[in-house]
Write an enzyme that holds these catalytic residues in place. Structure first.
Site, short mmCIF file in Angstrom:
data_model
loop_
_atom_site.label_atom_id
_atom_site.label_comp_id
_atom_site.label_asym_id
_atom_site.label_seq_id
_atom_site.Cartn_x
_atom_site.Cartn_y
_atom_site.Cartn_z
CB SER A 114 -0.94 0.01 1.22
OG SER A 114 -1.89 -1.02 1.12
CB THR A 177 -3.80 4.95 2.09
OG1 THR A 177 -3.73 3.64 1.53
CG2 THR A 177 -4.64 5.84 1.19
CD GLU A 292 -10.76 2.50 18.55
OE1 GLU A 292 -9.89 1.86 19.18
OE2 GLU A 292 -11.95 2.53 18.91
CG ASP A 340 -5.16 -4.21 3.06
OD1 ASP A 340 -4.76 -4.83 2.06
OD2 ASP A 340 -4.45 -4.04 4.08
CG ASP A 381 -4.30 -0.03 -1.90
OD1 ASP A 381 -5.26 -0.80 -2.11
OD2 ASP A 381 -3.82 0.13 -0.77
CG HIS A 382 -3.11 -3.71 -2.84
ND1 HIS A 382 -3.92 -4.57 -2.13
CD2 HIS A 382 -2.61 -2.83 -1.91
CE1 HIS A 382 -3.91 -4.24 -0.85
NE2 HIS A 382 -3.14 -3.18 -0.68
CG HIS A 467 -1.42 -6.70 -0.88
ND1 HIS A 467 -0.57 -5.60 -0.79
CD2 HIS A 467 -2.16 -6.68 0.25
CE1 HIS A 467 -0.80 -4.97 0.35
NE2 HIS A 467 -1.76 -5.60 0.99
#
Length: 586
Positions: A114, A177, A292, A340, A381-382, A467
């Site tokens: 990523s 990201t 968080e 993801d 992204d993937h 991925h």
């Protein structure tokens, strides 16, 4: 009679199932599908005139790990949550006007991470595995290789153009990201200073949380998780009482608040939904929300926990409300990052619910903006090794066993299998030994594959699913969205965003100087000029053969004439010779 009754009951059961899941009689007619296609055609014809406006605003929705299979399965889940079959449902992203594919490989990897992909679609430069905001000359975990290799993102360019900027994520705000929007690092996991190697400290590299603080004047709204990386280890988390993470003793959140207020800005830091809801976007200049210590909760867990933190849709809405006050426009990055994470855990239930929640944020953004001035892009992204298959009947539970007419399909081992599976990951059903031994796949009969914690079965045993390297979708609407039209390199996304919004170096589309529409490229011509005429390949070949035949005929004609001339000359010579002999005899 028994067989006839059985057939009748089976037919009635199928009819009941079809009726229950929304399979209508209308769908059995050709006219229905002709009308569906006609409607789509009319939409397509209406898009022939491209939207060439300058994009005042750009919103990039990034579904981390959101493969095409994830979109398909997420679409079905959305429909089934609404009580429908699911296959016919449309996601908000499905209704975007233009589409293409993104090639996601990194400079040094067939299957990317990523960080390198974020560098591509945000900064416009393909990079190397696990680096962030750097060109491919940098080296993983080598701090000294950062020097001179930093590349800026469209967020930075948008800020320099006077626009407001925002980052919304369901991960920590210093994850790969969002990090690529403002940070430059040789190792994307240097979240705080406690993660830095000795070499990194000696060469003066900064952790990503520190880089966020250093760059925070450029970012109007930041919402996500990760507050433990911004506070010292000597302190406890305000919500859970767990240890925070920084070694250097800095209170970066407090410093952020003080810095913004010293600039005379009405800035707010929030860490729970109540405080978030109380933020007035009209009077707020800057907003930082860290809900968080690390990543935010999965959507299904957030709801089960009483919604103590905002959803991705709510964060997106608040961000747009604040950003849209800037008359020059804005750039907003929204990441559905936990799609993801659930895929890595071979947990399709959470991954697909994350996808549906992500799509709700997209729908909200479409409602709040206009196609005339806002370019919205949805991409990933993937991909992942996630698959959907098995020949199930229409409307079959997306998390269920592959089933036809109420009966589960059986594999070669005589056991049922699910519609959703992964090629690798921790759902593997085999021995715990590292040696290759005979094993038996778990029998899924009676197993609740709809459970939140269920892990789909996999082919290859890994502690974490990987991925995928296949292309991912690019979906776009708004100004210049037609520029996504085929199979593109991933870094092309950043270039189009800059071009459409008139930020960065390519300003040919700006200040009313819209370039004329470029006609669709014509297919390679198969015609050839021949004697002033354009002929196709076959006609050209025939013409050449005719030409060749004519040349041969012409050659024979010349030879024939030559022979006649030679014959006449020989006869004349004979006559002259006879006359000469006669004259000599006399």
């Amino acid at each position: 009679m028994i067989r006839l009754a059985t057939v009748f009951v089976s037919f009635a059961a199928v009819a009941f199932i079809c009726e229950g899941i929304g399979w209508t009689d209308e769908e059995e007619t050709p006219e229905y599908w002709h009308n569906v296609a006609k409607e789509e055609l009319q939409v397509a014809l209406g898009l022939q005139k491209h939207n060439m406006n300058v994009a005042k605003n750009v919103i990039l929705f990034l579904g981390d790990g959101m493969s095409v299979a994830t979109i398909t399965a997420g679409r079905i889940l959305k429909g089934q949550l609404q009580g429908n079959s699911g296959e016919e449902t449309k996601l908000a992203m499905d209704q975007f006007h233009h589409a293409g594919l993104s090639r996601t490989y990194a400079v040094n990897k067939q299957v990317a991470d990523s960080g390198s992909t974020a560098t591509a679609y945000l900064c416009g430069v393909k990079s190397t595995y696990y680096t962030l905001g750097l060109s491919a000359k940098s080296r993983r975990q080598n701090c000294s290789s950062e020097k001179g290799n930093a590349v800026d993102s469209i967020l930075v360019d948008s800020f320099k153009a006077g626009k407001s900027t925002g980052v919304v994520t369901t991960t920590r705000i210093n994850h790969a990201t969002p990090g690529a929007a403002y940070a430059h690092t040789a190792y994307r996991s240097w979240y705080s200073d406690s993660d830095l190697t000795q070499e990194a400290k000696e060469n003066g590299c900064k952790d990503i949380a520190q880089q966020f603080y250093d760059s925070s004047d450029m970012i109007t709204v930041t919402l996500g998780g990760g507050r433990q990386y911004f506070r010292p280890k000597t302190t406890k988390d305000v919500e859970y009482g767990t240890d925070n993470d920084r070694d250097d003793g800095q209170e970066l959140i407090d410093k952020w608040e003080m810095n913004q207020k010293n600039k005379g800005l009405n800035a707010h830091y929030v860490w729970n939904k109540n405080d978030f809801d109380s933020v007035d976007p009209v009077t707020t200049d800057k907003l930082l929300g860290l809900f968080e210590p690390s990543d935010m909760q999965y959507e299904v867990d957030r709801v089960a926990d009483g919604s103590k933190e905002p959803s991705i849709m709510e964060m997106t809405e608040k961000a747009i409300q604040i950003l849209q006050k800037n008359s020059k426009g804005y750039f907003l990055l929204v990441e559905g990052g936990r799609i993801d994470h659930a895929h890595h855990g071979t947990n399709a239930y959470r991954a697909l619910h994350e996808t549906v929640a992500f799509d709700k944020a997209i729908e909200k953004a479409v409602e709040m903006t206009s196609d005339s001035d806002t370019l919205i892009i949805v991409t990933a992204d993937h991909s992942h090794t996630f698959t959907i298959g098995g020949y199930s009947d229409r409307g079959n539970d997306i998390f269920g066993l592959a089933t036809s007419n109420g009966n589960s399909y059986k594999a070669l081992d005589a056991k049922p299998y699910t519609t959703l599976n992964y090629a690798n990951g921790q759902g593997y059903q085999g021995p715990s030994s590292t040696e290759i031994e005979p094993h038996s796949r778990q029998n899924l009969t009676g197993i609740d594959t709809d459970a939140v914690e269920y892990h789909q079965q996999t082919a290859v045993p890994l502690s974490s699913e990987t991925h995928g390297g296949d292309d991912v979708a690019i979906l776009a609407r708004g100004p210049m969205s037609h520029l996504f039209h085929g199979v593109h390199q991933q870094n092309y996304i950043a270039y189009v965003m800059r071009y459409a919004a008139c930020v960065g170096s390519d300003l040919g589309h700006c200040e009313g100087n819209s370039q004329p529409e470029v006609p669709e490229p014509e297919p390679p011509s198969t015609s050839n000029p021949f004697l002033g005429m354009n002929l196709d390949t076959t006609a050209t070949a025939v013409a050449l053969y005719v030409q060749f035949a004519l040349l041969i005929c012409f050659a024979f004609f010349i030879i024939f004439l030559s022979m006649i001339v030679i014959k006449k000359q020989n006869k004349k010579a004979e006559v002259d010779a006879v006359k000469s002999y006669q004259n000599y005899s006399l």
